[in-house]
Design a protein around this motif. Structure first.
Motif, PDB file in Angstrom:
ATOM      1  N   GLU A 295       0.830  -1.204   0.000  1.00 39.21           N
ATOM      2  CA  GLU A 295       0.000   0.000   0.000  1.00 39.21           C
ATOM      3  C   GLU A 295       0.869   1.261   0.000  1.00 39.21           C
ATOM      4  OE1 GLU A 295      -2.204   0.666   3.583  1.00 39.21           O
ATOM      5  OE2 GLU A 295      -3.950   1.350   2.471  1.00 39.21           O
ATOM      6  N   ALA A 296       1.898   1.277   0.856  1.00 41.05           N
ATOM      7  CA  ALA A 296       2.754   2.471   0.938  1.00 41.05           C
ATOM      8  C   ALA A 296       3.717   2.508  -0.245  1.00 41.05           C
ATOM      9  CB  ALA A 296       3.525   2.471   2.253  1.00 41.05           C
ATOM     10  N   PHE A 297       4.376   1.365  -0.504  1.00 41.60           N
ATOM     11  CA  PHE A 297       5.258   1.202  -1.654  1.00 41.60           C
ATOM     12  C   PHE A 297       6.312   2.300  -1.756  1.00 41.60           C
ATOM     13  CE2 PHE A 297       6.238   0.045  -6.097  1.00 41.60           C
ATOM     14  CZ  PHE A 297       6.375  -1.305  -5.864  1.00 41.60           C
ATOM     15  N   ARG A 298       6.905   2.628  -0.622  1.00 41.41           N
ATOM     16  CA  ARG A 298       7.936   3.651  -0.611  1.00 41.41           C
ATOM     17  C   ARG A 298       8.922   3.321   0.478  1.00 41.41           C
ATOM     18  NH1 ARG A 298       5.042   9.529  -0.697  1.00 41.41           N
ATOM     19  NH2 ARG A 298       4.451   9.492  -2.882  1.00 41.41           N
ATOM     20  N   PHE A 299      10.206   3.374   0.164  1.00 38.73           N
ATOM     21  CA  PHE A 299      11.177   3.068   1.200  1.00 38.73           C
ATOM     22  C   PHE A 299      11.351   4.215   2.173  1.00 38.73           C
ATOM     23  CE2 PHE A 299      12.744  -0.590  -1.258  1.00 38.73           C
ATOM     24  CZ  PHE A 299      12.717  -1.489  -0.216  1.00 38.73           C
ATOM     25  N   THR A 300      11.005   5.435   1.730  1.00 37.28           N
ATOM     26  CA  THR A 300      11.162   6.568   2.636  1.00 37.28           C
ATOM     27  C   THR A 300      10.198   6.484   3.815  1.00 37.28           C
ATOM     28  OG1 THR A 300       9.692   7.770   1.175  1.00 37.28           O
ATOM     29  CG2 THR A 300      12.032   8.195   0.938  1.00 37.28           C
ATOM     30  N   GLU A 301       9.133   5.691   3.644  1.00 34.53           N
ATOM     31  CA  GLU A 301       8.175   5.575   4.745  1.00 34.53           C
ATOM     32  C   GLU A 301       8.317   4.244   5.466  1.00 34.53           C
ATOM     33  OE1 GLU A 301       4.268   6.231   3.251  1.00 34.53           O
ATOM     34  OE2 GLU A 301       4.742   8.232   2.535  1.00 34.53           O
ATOM     35  N   PHE A 302       9.522   3.645   5.390  1.00 31.94           N
ATOM     36  CA  PHE A 302       9.701   2.288   5.902  1.00 31.94           C
ATOM     37  C   PHE A 302       9.277   2.153   7.359  1.00 31.94           C
ATOM     38  CE2 PHE A 302      11.958  -1.249   7.727  1.00 31.94           C
ATOM     39  CZ  PHE A 302      11.800  -2.236   6.776  1.00 31.94           C
ATOM     40  N   PHE A 303       9.780   3.025   8.237  1.00 34.31           N
ATOM     41  CA  PHE A 303       9.524   2.860   9.668  1.00 34.31           C
ATOM     42  C   PHE A 303       8.098   3.249  10.051  1.00 34.31           C
ATOM     43  CE2 PHE A 303      14.127   3.149   9.361  1.00 34.31           C
ATOM     44  CZ  PHE A 303      14.449   1.952   9.975  1.00 34.31           C
ATOM     45  N   LYS A 304       7.597   4.262   9.364  1.00 30.75           N
ATOM     46  CA  LYS A 304       6.213   4.669   9.592  1.00 30.75           C
ATOM     47  C   LYS A 304       5.264   3.522   9.228  1.00 30.75           C
ATOM     48  CE  LYS A 304       3.946   9.062   8.981  1.00 30.75           C
ATOM     49  NZ  LYS A 304       3.918  10.267   8.165  1.00 30.75           N
ATOM     50  N   THR A 305       5.543   2.901   8.078  1.00 33.83           N
ATOM     51  CA  THR A 305       4.723   1.775   7.647  1.00 33.83           C
ATOM     52  C   THR A 305       4.856   0.612   8.612  1.00 33.83           C
ATOM     53  OG1 THR A 305       5.201   2.468   5.403  1.00 33.83           O
ATOM     54  CG2 THR A 305       4.146   0.355   5.659  1.00 33.83           C
ATOM     55  N   PHE A 306       6.088   0.408   9.118  1.00 33.56           N
ATOM     56  CA  PHE A 306       6.309  -0.680  10.075  1.00 33.56           C
ATOM     57  C   PHE A 306       5.468  -0.469  11.322  1.00 33.56           C
ATOM     58  CE2 PHE A 306       8.389  -3.056  13.391  1.00 33.56           C
ATOM     59  CZ  PHE A 306       8.620  -4.269  12.755  1.00 33.56           C
ATOM     60  N   LEU A 307       5.444   0.766  11.803  1.00 32.67           N
ATOM     61  CA  LEU A 307       4.656   1.082  12.996  1.00 32.67           C
ATOM     62  C   LEU A 307       3.174   0.801  12.745  1.00 32.67           C
ATOM     63  CD1 LEU A 307       4.880   2.361  15.837  1.00 32.67           C
ATOM     64  CD2 LEU A 307       4.302   4.530  14.776  1.00 32.67           C
ATOM     65  N   ARG A 308       2.679   1.238  11.576  1.00 31.18           N
ATOM     66  CA  ARG A 308       1.272   1.009  11.253  1.00 31.18           C
ATOM     67  C   ARG A 308       0.979  -0.479  11.177  1.00 31.18           C
ATOM     68  NH1 ARG A 308      -0.538   3.409   6.092  1.00 31.18           N
ATOM     69  NH2 ARG A 308      -2.571   3.076   7.020  1.00 31.18           N
ATOM     70  N   MET A 309       1.911  -1.235  10.565  1.00 31.61           N
ATOM     71  CA  MET A 309       1.710  -2.666  10.418  1.00 31.61           C
ATOM     72  C   MET A 309       1.655  -3.346  11.785  1.00 31.61           C
ATOM     73  SD  MET A 309       4.191  -5.486   8.779  1.00 31.61           S
ATOM     74  CE  MET A 309       4.964  -5.847  10.319  1.00 31.61           C
ATOM     75  N   ALA A 310       2.637  -2.983  12.657  1.00 30.44           N
ATOM     76  CA  ALA A 310       2.724  -3.639  13.957  1.00 30.44           C
ATOM     77  C   ALA A 310       1.487  -3.342  14.809  1.00 30.44           C
ATOM     78  CB  ALA A 310       3.986  -3.179  14.678  1.00 30.44           C
ATOM     79  N   LEU A 311       1.099  -2.058  14.872  1.00 34.82           N
ATOM     80  CA  LEU A 311      -0.050  -1.684  15.700  1.00 34.82           C
ATOM     81  C   LEU A 311      -1.338  -2.321  15.180  1.00 34.82           C
ATOM     82  CD1 LEU A 311       0.679   2.081  16.400  1.00 34.82           C
ATOM     83  CD2 LEU A 311       0.815   0.186  18.000  1.00 34.82           C
ATOM     84  N   SER A 312      -1.498  -2.326  13.857  1.00 31.24           N
ATOM     85  CA  SER A 312      -2.710  -2.911  13.285  1.00 31.24           C
ATOM     86  C   SER A 312      -2.759  -4.414  13.512  1.00 31.24           C
ATOM     87  CB  SER A 312      -2.784  -2.620  11.791  1.00 31.24           C
ATOM     88  OG  SER A 312      -2.714  -1.244  11.569  1.00 31.24           O
ATOM     89  N   SER A 313      -1.578  -5.075  13.426  1.00 31.90           N
ATOM     90  CA  SER A 313      -1.540  -6.518  13.668  1.00 31.90           C
ATOM     91  C   SER A 313      -1.996  -6.835  15.088  1.00 31.90           C
ATOM     92  CB  SER A 313      -0.130  -7.069  13.482  1.00 31.90           C
ATOM     93  OG  SER A 313       0.328  -6.783  12.200  1.00 31.90           O
ATOM     94  N   ILE A 314      -1.493  -6.045  16.041  1.00 25.75           N
ATOM     95  CA  ILE A 314      -1.880  -6.268  17.442  1.00 25.75           C
ATOM     96  C   ILE A 314      -3.392  -6.129  17.581  1.00 25.75           C
ATOM     97  CG2 ILE A 314      -1.718  -5.324  19.772  1.00 25.75           C
ATOM     98  CD1 ILE A 314       1.167  -4.505  19.062  1.00 25.75           C
ATOM     99  N   PHE A 315      -3.941  -5.117  16.933  1.00 23.09           N
ATOM    100  CA  PHE A 315      -5.382  -4.874  17.050  1.00 23.09           C
ATOM    101  C   PHE A 315      -6.186  -5.998  16.400  1.00 23.09           C
ATOM    102  CE2 PHE A 315      -9.101  -2.220  17.372  1.00 23.09           C
ATOM    103  CZ  PHE A 315      -8.792  -1.502  18.505  1.00 23.09           C
ATOM    104  N   THR A 316      -5.733  -6.456  15.224  1.00 25.74           N
ATOM    105  CA  THR A 316      -6.419  -7.571  14.572  1.00 25.74           C
ATOM    106  C   THR A 316      -6.379  -8.812  15.452  1.00 25.74           C
ATOM    107  OG1 THR A 316      -5.643  -6.692  12.462  1.00 25.74           O
ATOM    108  CG2 THR A 316      -6.548  -8.906  12.435  1.00 25.74           C
TER     109      THR A 316
END
Lengths: 276, 172
Positions: free
Chosen positions: B135-156
């Protein structure tokens, strides 16, 4: 041949996975071509019908907010009516009006699905090609920016909201007309970012950013937001800032689509320029 | 449970979870970083005995069902396919043998907390990883995307565990 069949049977799970994954990734990356197909129109019609049903129920919960917006809009329009102006017959003189030719028309539409929590957000609205909506038209609410139309079916259209990594809006400072690019960096839907502010431009918190009118999508002067925070870069040639969007993307009930009546003329002009 | 009953429950779950995802969960705003994709619960709950081809096909359809509502065709499909492909492998790795699997479908009640956590965490992470980075498809947003992924995984995961406790309570 038999070996091939044995190989296929043995590895069909991974082969089928690779095949389907390829199909899905090519769908994802070539989505723009897919949007012109009949299958897309059918799926849009189906999801549109379901979304409108759900929206018909859920819109009752936001009636108060919708009314508030409508009343504010009405007050703004009232103040533009001839009645609101001071009439003087003492100093009548003839003057050619500079505002006489209609350039923009607006189509109102109901938002029937909308997201703000993804990296790339789209919203579906209840008007389509039958009502005159076309691709790449700008979408606003009141005098505030919303996004642009990216695909149209007969009764519905998808709008790429400002909250999308592909939304790059050309804006400018209201105070001195300096051009800037506005993007959404993801995360909080209230804040966008302003990129490529030249060093010599005096950027301050509270500065208003409006559309520049350089693209054919939005008229000039649509509100984008106000600067809430900025950083002065020491090594680069450009400063950047954070911007608070004027639009509350999470509570959009109705939007207006901007129809530029002179768009064809502009495009024709570009064509003739190119072909020269 | 008879086969027809299993099919009925799964078909019902398929549509209910897609509707829940696109009509409710996609509209919930939690700070911009949490975006649960609870609909993957469908893939978690498919029977052990499901043929590989059907598993992939159902993953494809599930992803497509969510994608047509968000105008991102291919995004959820790719994530669901990766999850569906990984499922048999994950089950094989974390189970001591085919005999250790109790019942028709994976459940917290039958397999115990440890097994079910390994199972759901790894599959949810695979799904969310593909989804958020594509969805993000950008390396400049790597850590931001990681944070979103981790938090969303916990919620799921939380939603999955809550539904395990609510829908399949332990017998006393």
């Amino acid at each position: 041949m038999r070996n091939l069949l044995v190989f296929l049977r043995k590895n069909y799970f991974i082969l089928l996975f690779l095949l389907l994954e390829t199909v899905s990734l090519s769908l994802f990356f070539n989505f723009n071509e897919f949007q012109n197909t009949t299958l897309y129109n059918i799926s849009s019609t189906l999801t549109g019908a379901l979304n409108s049903t759900f929206r018909n129920i859920s819109e009752y919960f936001s009636l108060r907010k919708t009314n508030q917006t409508l009343i504010e809009e009405m007050a703004k329009l009232h103040s533009r009516l001839p009645d609101a102006y001071y009439k003087s017959d003492a100093y009548s003189f003839y003057r050619n009006d500079t505002v006489y030719l209609l350039q923009y028309r607006y189509i109102s539409a109901k938002v029937i699905s909308n997201t703000t929590n993804k990296r790339n957000n789209f919203m579906m609205i209840s008007k389509g090609s039958l009502q005159g909506v076309k691709n790449h038209m700008g979408v606003i609410i009141g005098n505030r920016i919303v996004g642009q139309v990216v695909s149209v079916s007969p009764h519905f259209s998808w709008i790429m909201s400002m909250l999308n990594k592909d939304s790059k809006i050309s804006g400018k400072f209201k105070k001195n007309n300096q051009l800037v690019n506005v993007e959404w960096p993801g995360g909080n839907y209230r804040y966008g970012s302003v990129k490529e502010v030249p060093k010599h431009v005096d950027i301050k918190a509270g500065d208003t950013i409006i559309t520049s009118g350089n693209s054919d999508i939005f008229p000039e002067g649509i509100m984008i937001g106000t600067i809430s925070d900025y950083t002065v870069a020491t090594d680069e040639n450009f400063n950047s800032g954070t911007l608070l969007f004027s639009t509350d993307f999470n509570s959009l009930g109705y939007v207006e689509i901007v129809v530029d009546l002179m768009r064809k003329e502009k495009e024709d002009l570009k064509e003739t320029f190119k072909s020269q | 449970m008879t086969t027809s009953k299993v099919i009925f429950y799964n078909v019902l779950r398929f549509f209910l979870l897609i509707l829940l995802q696109v009509l409710i969960l996609n509209n919930i705003y939690l700070g911009g970083f949490i975006n649960p994709y609870y609909y993957v619960y469908f893939i978690l709950l498919l029977p052990y005995e499901i043929p590989g081809g059907l598993l992939l096909l159902l993953s494809f359809l599930l992803g497509a069902g969510v994608d047509v509502f968000t105008n991102t065709l291919g995004l959820n499909i790719s994530a669901c396919l990766a999850m569906g492909y990984a499922r048999p492998h994950v089950i094989r790795w974390i189970s001591s043998g085919p005999d250790s699997l109790i019942g028709n479908t994976p459940s917290l009640k039958n397999q115990g907390m440890k097994w079910f956590l390994y199972y759901s965490i790894s599959l949810i992470l695979i799904h969310h990883f593909v989804l958020f980075y594509l969805e993000a498809f950008r390396f400049t947003e790597f850590f931001k995307t990681f944070l979103r992924m981790a938090l969303s995984s916990i919620f799921t995961l939380l939603l999955v565990l809550i539904s395990e406790y609510l829908l399949y309570p332990k017998e006393k």
